[in-house]
Design an enzyme around this catalytic site. Structure first.
Site, PDB file in Angstrom:
ATOM      1  N   GLY A   1       0.737  -1.293  -0.067  1.00 28.41           N
ATOM      2  CA  GLY A   1      -0.121  -0.021  -0.170  1.00 28.41           C
ATOM      3  C   GLY A   1       0.808   1.196   0.108  1.00 28.41           C
TER       4      GLY A   1
ATOM      5  N   GLY B   1       0.306  -5.078   0.553  1.00 27.44           N
ATOM      6  CA  GLY B   1      -1.034  -5.006  -0.160  1.00 27.44           C
ATOM      7  C   GLY B   1      -0.766  -5.721  -1.493  1.00 27.44           C
TER       8      GLY B   1
ATOM      9  CD  GLU C   1       2.268  -6.257   6.430  1.00 24.84           C
ATOM     10  OE1 GLU C   1       1.903  -5.985   5.166  1.00 24.84           O
ATOM     11  OE2 GLU C   1       2.834  -7.036   6.609  1.00 24.84           O
TER      12      GLU C   1
ATOM     13  CG  ASP D   1      -3.266  -4.991   6.026  1.00 27.66           C
ATOM     14  OD1 ASP D   1      -2.187  -5.159   5.486  1.00 27.66           O
ATOM     15  OD2 ASP D   1      -3.788  -3.919   5.588  1.00 27.66           O
TER      16      ASP D   1
END
Length: 357
Positions: free
Chosen positions: A66, A114, A137, A145
């Site tokens: 992301g 992502g 992360e 996530d």
């Protein structure tokens, strides 16, 4: 005028989506996620499209994750753009997981965070010898996530726990072993495969391109990985790794050094997320859980500090708070999983219209 960040076209009966931010290794923005969601929703019921290919522009990778710079900017401004972005992104992850047509993800080069979310939930996931993938992360004070907690909690033994906590970039053999991909292909023949997919179903085209699966270090390390990472607390995992390191296990020693650099809060939250995800019945439940945790971390100090240190200032010296595992309070970890009330994300894997509305 800036070039579109998502390119889509239909070649023969193949729908092709190309992430088009090559200078940013195709880092995913809110607009890109929304466009992908809309395009995939339309193609799902389009008889002219029999299967879908997702790839990245340039030579560096499918997607480096992301757009964390935009997230950092939104946190600093006290905005809600990140919250909205994740809601869209997680709906996209859910749609990919339940997609009614073959979804072919070309996972060449960097496929991180992502990028895993738009590839590893697909039906046909292709890696190459250039693939470097993972969920890094904890390095930026966050947790896996985009369904990463669901996927890694279901990897063989405790290999997913090791991958999640260390956040290592992994090659094709490890990605295949973890269950994040299905097949290894030669990147030099990728365009040949794509041309074949324009007229041939993927299950008929792939056999002529698939390479033998190489040996996995994670598989070889399973005995000690399963023993150490099965511990209940992160502190116990670190202690078990230190014992192995003292006995001459260089990989365990490297893991100890790696974990020492991560956010203590993120490490504890990641372990708790994976343990909870093991007991969840669907990807959607895991995404809803990740949304709760993610929104709590938007108000933390470690998440923006991690982005600052790794991506913005690039001094690679984050000041974590709390600074040690012992200082992290269990009540604070538990609170991250509590209901968001009216802000809860609700995903229905059986309702395509819900995903694209």
């Amino acid at each position: 005028m800036d070039e579109a960040q998502i390119l889509s076209e239909v070649r023969g009966t193949l729908g092709v989506i190309t992430l088009n931010r090559p200078r940013a290794v195709n880092a995913l923005t809110a607009g890109m996620a929304a466009t992908m969601l809309e395009t995939l929703g339309a193609w799902a019921t389009d008889p002219a499209v029999s299967q879908v290919l997702v790839r990245g522009s340039g030579e560096r990778g499918l997607c480096a994750g992301g757009d964390v710079v935009a997230i950092h900017r939104d946190i600093a401004a006290g905005g809600t753009e990140t919250e909205d972005f994740w809601a869209t992104e997680y709906r996209l992850n859910s749609l990919i997981n339940a997609y009614p047509k073959p979804y072919i993800a070309y996972m060449d080069g960097l496929v991180l965070g992502g990028g895993v979310g738009i590839s590893a939930h697909g039906s046909h996931r292709l890696v190459t010898t250039r693939t470097r993938s993972g969920m890094p992360e904890t390095t930026i004070g966050f947790v896996p996530d985009v369904g990463g907690s669901y996927l890694l909690s279901r990897a063989p033994g405790e290999t997913g726990t090791h991958a999640a906590l260390t956040g290592e970039h992994l090659g094709a053999a490890e990605v295949l072993y973890l269950g994040l991909a299905d097949h290894l292909i030669d990147f030099a023949r990728a365009e040949e495969l794509f041309a074949e997919l324009e007229r041939t179903p993927v299950d008929e085209a792939l056999p002529g391109f698939v390479l033998p699966v190489p040996a996995s270090n994670l598989e070889a390390w399973r005995p000690w990985l399963d023993e150490t990472y099965a511990q209940k607390e992160v502190e116990d995992i670190v202690s078990a790794l230190q014992e192995l390191a003292g006995a001459g296990n260089s990989e365990a020693e490297y893991a100890v050094t790696t974990l020492a650099k991560k956010s203590p809060t993120a490490l504890k939250l990641t372990l708790a997320s994976l343990r909870r995800a093991r007991d969840l019945g669907s990807l959607e439940e895991a995404l809803e859980q990740e949304y709760r945790v993610g929104l709590r971390l938007l108000g933390s100090s470690d998440f923006p500090e991690g982005i600052r240190a790794q991506v913005i200032d690039k001094d690679y010296a984050p000041a974590w708070n709390p600074a040690t595992l012992a200082q992290v309070q269990q009540d604070d970890i538990d609170a991250c999983f509590a209901s968001l009330g009216e802000r809860e994300l609700k995903l229905n894997p059986r309702a395509l219209s819900d995903a694209v509305e």
